[in-house]
Design an enzyme around this catalytic site. Structure first.
Site, PDB file in Angstrom:
ATOM      1  N   SER A   1       0.838  -1.204   0.000  1.00  0.00           N
ATOM      2  CA  SER A   1       0.000   0.000   0.000  1.00  0.00           C
ATOM      3  C   SER A   1       0.868   1.246   0.000  1.00  0.00           C
ATOM      4  CB  SER A   1      -0.871  -0.022   1.262  1.00  0.00           C
ATOM      5  OG  SER A   1      -1.426   1.247   1.512  1.00  0.00           O
TER       6      SER A   1
ATOM      7  N   TYR B   1      -2.318  -0.092  10.517  1.00  0.00           N
ATOM      8  CA  TYR B   1      -2.487  -0.745   9.216  1.00  0.00           C
ATOM      9  C   TYR B   1      -1.241  -0.513   8.356  1.00  0.00           C
ATOM     10  CZ  TYR B   1      -3.727  -1.116   4.305  1.00  0.00           C
ATOM     11  OH  TYR B   1      -3.703  -1.413   2.963  1.00  0.00           O
TER      12      TYR B   1
ATOM     13  N   LYS C   1       1.743  -3.273   6.891  1.00  0.00           N
ATOM     14  CA  LYS C   1       2.226  -3.418   5.511  1.00  0.00           C
ATOM     15  C   LYS C   1       3.748  -3.213   5.452  1.00  0.00           C
ATOM     16  CE  LYS C   1      -1.638  -4.117   3.160  1.00  0.00           C
ATOM     17  NZ  LYS C   1      -1.899  -5.427   2.518  1.00  0.00           N
TER      18      LYS C   1
END
Length: 337
Positions: free
Chosen positions: A124, A148, A152
């Protein structure tokens, strides 16, 4: 070639399944259906007229995953599975770290056990944190502003360390910008559980009457109209990027990283107005305070993907909104009949 897709029933996963079946791949999908519906895979098979194999499996369940690898002789993996809501990750970080990191560790261990060493990872643009400038290139400093994003970032580091220790692994890290839109059939699209965390599904749900107005978080950013600017990419363009990334692995590139975006930023208000054109009605919105962890402006330099993969985004905001509206208006409650 038989490819395993983790999280393949999700939004990006299901559209990638569709494009891959059309391109002639054999597919095996594992998904725990925590934020997706098996209906999406059924519709993918109806649209393409081709079949895939589905297993309801959580990646953290090692024996179940081993059984899938035992039964299916897969040659590569596209790893989508993971929790992905920025705001939610701030309130329940342990769940995000446990799900995203543990699932990836188990997956890599089982891949190694069965001699499968070709992996495309769904990363991402959040790994760039708050970029100092735009457009963002793959060699920008990496950081994160929420759990989050950190999950990643950590997975990328795990995969870099794995490749360093075992150079026979071929790994593509795909850093997506903001996937939107739907397949042009209107049969599959984004169907988030609960209240959407991302802008366009929320706009679409307001347009079909599921919410009274769009919540615009912040109108005081240093951007042309004060609202956040993002690089939105049509999910079909994104899906085709995965096929290019998979083909790249055939040349044994080692570990490679690509941005997938359009290279053009749109503000929240520009997106709302574009959707109004697509659905033919006004979209009410209200301004709220900024959300923690949101950055003012983020858009990609995707020239490396064009140069090395022969990939570039083909669809613009008008088509993204039109396809999203076609899906949402035909499926106002998503996959729930």
């Amino acid at each position: 070639m038989k490819i395993l897709l983790t999280g393949g029933a999700g939004y990006i996963g299901s559209h990638t399944c569709l494009e891959m079946l059309n391109a002639g791949y054999e597919l095996v999908v594992v998904d725990n259906l925590s934020n997706s519906k098996e209906t999406a895979l059924q519709r993918v098979q109806e649209i393409t007229g081709k079949s895939l194999t589905f297993y309801k499996v959580d990646l953290r369940d090692r024996p179940a995953l081993e059984e899938v690898f035992q039964r299916e002789s897969v040659e590569g993996v596209i790893h989508f599975a993971g929790l992905k809501a920025v705001g939610e990750s701030v309130s329940i970080p342990l769940r995000y770290y446990h799900n995203n990191l543990t699932g990836t560790l188990v997956l890599c261990e089982v891949m190694k056990q069965f001699g499968v060493r070709n992996l495309v990872f769904s990363s991402s643009c959040t790994v760039y944190g708050e970029p100092k400038s735009v457009p963002i290139t793959e060699d920008f400093p990496l950081s994160a502003t929420n759990p989050y994003g950190y999950s990643k970032l950590m997975i990328e580091q795990i995969l870099r360390d794995l490749h360093h220790a075992e150079p026979e692994w071929n790994i593509t890290l795909l850093r997506y910008f903001n996937p939107v839109g739907a397949h042009s059939s209107g049969r599959i699209g984004e169907d988030p559980s609960g209240i959407p965390n991302n802008l366009l599904p929320y706009v679409a749900q307001v347009a079909v009457g599921r919410h009274p107005h769009v919540r615009v978080f912040g109108d005081d950013y240093p951007t042309p109209d004060g609202t956040g600017v993002r690089d939105y990419i049509h999910v079909i363009d994104l899906a085709q990027g995965h096929i290019k990334a998979l083909q790249k692995l055939e040349s044994n590139p080692g570990l490679v990283t690509y941005n997938l975006g359009t290279g053009r930023g749109f503000s929240v208000l520009e997106v709302i107005h574009a959707f109004e054109q697509a659905c033919g009605k006004p979209i009410p919105y209200q301004i709220y305070a900024r959300r923690p962890g949101d950055v003012p402006t983020s858009y990609a330099d995707a020239s490396k993907a064009q140069r090395e993969l022969g990939w570039s985004a083909q669809r613009g905001m008008t088509e993204m909104c039109a396809d999203m509206w076609k899906w949402q208006s035909a499926n106002p409650q998503g996959y729930t009949e």
